[in-house]
Design an enzyme around this catalytic site. Structure first.
Site, short mmCIF file in Angstrom:
data_model
loop_
_atom_site.label_atom_id
_atom_site.label_comp_id
_atom_site.label_asym_id
_atom_site.label_seq_id
_atom_site.Cartn_x
_atom_site.Cartn_y
_atom_site.Cartn_z
N ASP A 1 -56.76 -22.72 20.84
CA ASP A 1 -55.91 -21.77 21.54
C ASP A 1 -56.80 -20.62 22.01
OD1 ASP A 1 -53.52 -20.46 22.40
OD2 ASP A 1 -53.64 -19.21 20.61
N ASP B 1 -53.63 -19.60 16.10
CA ASP B 1 -53.21 -18.51 15.21
C ASP B 1 -51.76 -18.12 15.37
OD1 ASP B 1 -53.34 -17.20 17.72
OD2 ASP B 1 -53.65 -15.29 16.69
N ASP C 1 -48.49 -22.36 18.07
CA ASP C 1 -49.47 -23.39 17.72
C ASP C 1 -49.02 -24.25 16.54
OD1 ASP C 1 -51.34 -22.40 19.65
OD2 ASP C 1 -51.87 -20.80 18.24
#
Length: 764
Positions: free
Chosen positions: A457, A656, A660
């Site tokens: 990410d 994080d 996700d």
């Protein structure tokens, strides 16, 4: 009950008749709940694993009421095992877990039961062990009496504390699925039965089995094995109770109430479960959006980072869609609900996380398969030993057969085999924690060394994850510090995160800020006010156009900054452009070095982020990442992981945010930043405490070392069995006259355990 004939429905997928799950009906439209009668993936019936909502023809109940209809339990190692009540898996004996936890605390009856059995019998195990080791040194203690004392102390340990293990071992035999419980049951049972016979009828045994004045007994072996197994189960159940923390964190995001506006204009606060599609809801500043819907009045900046990963709050106007559980930061909104209960994005993410967690195959599956063959082999050898000695051995042949068969079972007791993996894992996880790498389970350590693809990410993983001042650009002849000072002075009256970044940067530079006068918010597109009597305007292109401010001199700078992923705001005084300020999400200092190391290790790196594609590509170009996926939703990240796995890739996901969580749970190894959300960390198998991607390289190296150590331990365990079992069976007796008594077998078993522990400690 079945729906009336006039309302019969069929599932378009399987053609089965759809039935009504319960007499409960929604007050809104009066729609009943319908479910297909084949095994699908729903969760709203008495047995959720066998029914699913037909979303095209029936309304879904609110999530809380739906879940209350019944809890379904499944095995983490065998997801195909599903039942509507707690219990143990018939295949592996593992405790079943709820498929979808709730926010209410669940009664972990088994954990409390094992704790009680362990603590009540631990003192007895200690006394038996001391008597076995040092009882012969007590001149006042008769050896025969010592055997009777040990028998009295061990019997409650074996028959009460160890009873659940024997039940599971018996179930493994009934279900023809031998596992570690079969070994534990056979080993402790053999040691106990043999010792009882030796204590009650010592005259049945040959003189060669007399040790220190009595026939050797092995009560302490049975007691210690059961106590250690109980302790291990307590630790395991406590750890596994945390596996639902990710889903509970997600469920906890949803607000408990909503403020509904009635047809007559009156307002009332009501439970979220009473919100229906089409209701008008008021969302005040600082409140969470209750459900998914559309803004019909007002304007505000909404922080959607908890679900989308986008660090910058998004300005919402009439006609814009809003997501349930996101935070309304500044203005007041009136919205129309469109998706409620299980249909909201939050509920869908909960479902994705739950399904992804259930889809993982733990490393222990392979160990159970090996143990199954091992058990069958050991039992066969013990049976053959008993009859061969009974038929062909010297007198008393059947006693020799019994003793040698018991020796085979004792030396094959799974202590070393059971310690081989846990000891390596325990040492590795402790070492990893000292280096800022937290492994959640053994499967993560095993799988991490196989990873060939890493999905990362952007926000909070590659970047800091919070807005920071980028730069100020003045018009020709102006001062950058003056542009920042005026913009920050004006923004002191705003609570917007971008404004906070400007104020924080100006103060860090020691710029003298002035108090704004006549401060006004420009409906999410900028602000107005006066500094020292001069009217100022700070905002985006739309606000500048409304104020007829010519921005052409700085448009090229603005486009360049946007291409670098920055948010741009123009500053004008009395209708004249003074400059612009840019706020961006900076890349972590450690990120470039970490990515270089991972690429050199041969990993394929893919960036997948909810941010715009232009911003994502700008960051990727800076970091040398060639594959970029922008504007992806949680479901898109999950689909990307699934597709790569179907292509045969071993995928790790690093992120994080809550957005996700599904991908982290689905990936072969999920890696969470310790600086991120609790949901991400609870969904992942590895957490980097410092949020530093360099920890991935460290974790991969530890994975290789730990798996190598585990293989060595398993080799030690099987080597002792390979050498000890034939000797215990008496194959050397015709040549040397040697027999391996149960005492020597127990010593060999203990030595194998010590060897395994010592080898695992080398990982330090």
């Amino acid at each position: 009950m079945t729906t009336p004939p006039e309302t019969q429905l069929t599932d378009p997928v399987c053609g089965m008749t759809v039935t009504e799950a319960s007499p409960y009906k929604l007050q809104h439209h009066g729609s009943p709940y319908y479910f297909c009668s084949v095994k699908c993936q729903g969760k709203f019936a008495a047995n959720p694993a066998q029914y699913h909502v037909h979303a095209a023809t029936a309304a879904e109940p609110p999530a809380d009421e739906a879940h209350a209809a019944g809890t379904t339990y499944t095995c983490p190692m065998h997801p195909e095992v599903v039942q509507d009540h707690p219990g143990n898996c018939p295949k592996c004996g593992m405790t079943l877990e709820p498929m979808l936890p709730t926010l209410t605390e669940e009664d972990n009856t088994e954990l409390r039961d094992f704790q009680r059995r362990f603590w009540w019998t631990l003192p007895l195990t200690g006394v038996v062990f001391v008597l076995a080791m040092a009882g012969h040194r007590l001149p006042w203690l008769d050896l025969a009496l010592q055997s009777w004392i040990e028998l009295a102390l061990v019997t409650p340990i074996v028959l009460w504390a160890g009873w659940p293990f024997f039940v599971r071992g018996w179930q493994s035999l009934v279900n023809r699925s031998p596992n570690m419980w079969t070994l534990i049951g056979l080993g402790t049972g053999a040691a106990y039965v043999y010792s009882v016979a030796a204590a009650l009828a010592p005259q049945m045994f040959p003189a060669s089995f007399v040790s220190m004045g009595r026939v050797a007994v092995y009560f302490e072996a049975a007691a210690v094995i059961i106590s250690l197994t109980l302790m291990g189960q307590v630790f395991e159940l406590k750890a596994r109770s945390q596996t639902s923390a990710a889903i509970k964190s997600l469920l906890g995001l949803a607000p408990k109430t909503a403020r509904r506006i009635g047809a007559d204009g009156s307002e009332e606060d009501l439970p979220l479960s009473n919100v229906h599609v089409g209701d008008s809801l008021r969302v005040r500043p600082g409140e969470k959006i209750p459900v998914d819907g559309v803004v019909i009045e007002g304007s505000s900046a909404v922080d959607e980072s908890m679900l989308t990963g986008e660090p910058m709050p998004v300005t919402k106007h009439a006609g814009d869609r809003v997501i349930g559980a996101t935070m309304n930061t500044s203005g007041a909104l009136v919205m129309r609900s469109e998706r409620v209960g299980a249909a909201t994005m939050l509920a869908q993410i909960v479902q994705m996380v739950a399904q992804a967690q259930r889809s993982r195959a733990p490393m222990q599956r392979m160990a159970d398969v090996v143990a199954g063959y091992f058990v069958v082999t050991v039992v066969a050898i013990a049976v053959v030993t008993f009859f061969v000695w009974g038929w062909f051995g010297p007198e008393p042949s059947w006693v020799f057969g019994l003793i040698n068969a018991v020796a085979v079972l004792i030396i094959a007791c799974p202590c070393a085999l059971g310690l081989a993996t846990p000891m390596s894992i325990m040492v590795a996880t402790g070492k990893g924690a000292a280096q800022g790498v937290l492994f959640r389970d053994a499967a993560a350590i095993e799988n991490l060394r196989k990873v060939d693809t890493l999905i990362v990410d952007k926000t909070g993983t590659l970047t800091e994850g919070k807005p920071a001042f980028n730069r100020a650009v003045p018009v020709a002849g102006g001062s950058a510090d003056e542009v920042l000072r005026l913009a920050a002075s004006l923004d002191q009256g705003s609570e917007h995160p971008l404004a906070e970044a400007l104020v924080r940067a100006a103060r860090a530079r020691g710029l003298a800020l002035e108090k704004p006068e006549g401060f006004e918010s420009g409906s999410g597109i900028g602000v107005h006010g006066q500094i020292a009597g001069v009217p100022l305007t700070l905002g985006n292109t739309t606000l500048m156009q409304q104020e007829s401010v010519e921005i052409a001199p700085l448009m090229a700078h603005a486009e360049q900054l946007r291409s670098e992923g920055a948010s741009v705001m123009y500053l004008a005084a009395a209708g004249k452009l003074l400059g612009l300020v840019a706020v961006s999400d900076p890349i972590k200092p450690s990120t470039p070095q970490a990515l270089v190391a991972l690429q050199q290790a041969g990993l394929r790196i893919i960036m997948a982020t909810g941010d715009g594609l232009t911003t994502a590509k700008a960051v990727a170009d800076q970091l040398g990442i060639k594959e970029v996926r922008g504007e992806v939703k949680p479901a898109d990240k999950l689909a990307l992981v699934t597709r790569l796995q179907q292509e045969g890739r071993v995928v790790a996901m690093a992120g994080d945010g809550i957005n996700d969580a599904p991908a982290l749970a689905k990936a072969d190894v999920g890696i969470a930043m310790g600086t991120g959300t609790d949901v991400a960390m609870n969904s992942a198998q590895v957490t980097l405490v410092k949020g530093d991607l360099r920890g991935i390289s460290t974790a991969i190296l530890m994975s290789h070392a730990t798996v190598k150590n585990m293989k060595q331990n398993l080799a030690f365990a099987f080597l002792y069995n390979a050498l000890g079992i034939p000797i215990a069976a008496g194959v050397l007796y015709p040549l040397t006259g040697w027999l391996l008594s149960p005492l020597i077998a127990a010593l060999a078993m203990s030595f194998s355990s010590v060897s395994v522990i010592g080898n695992a400690l080398r990982l330090r």
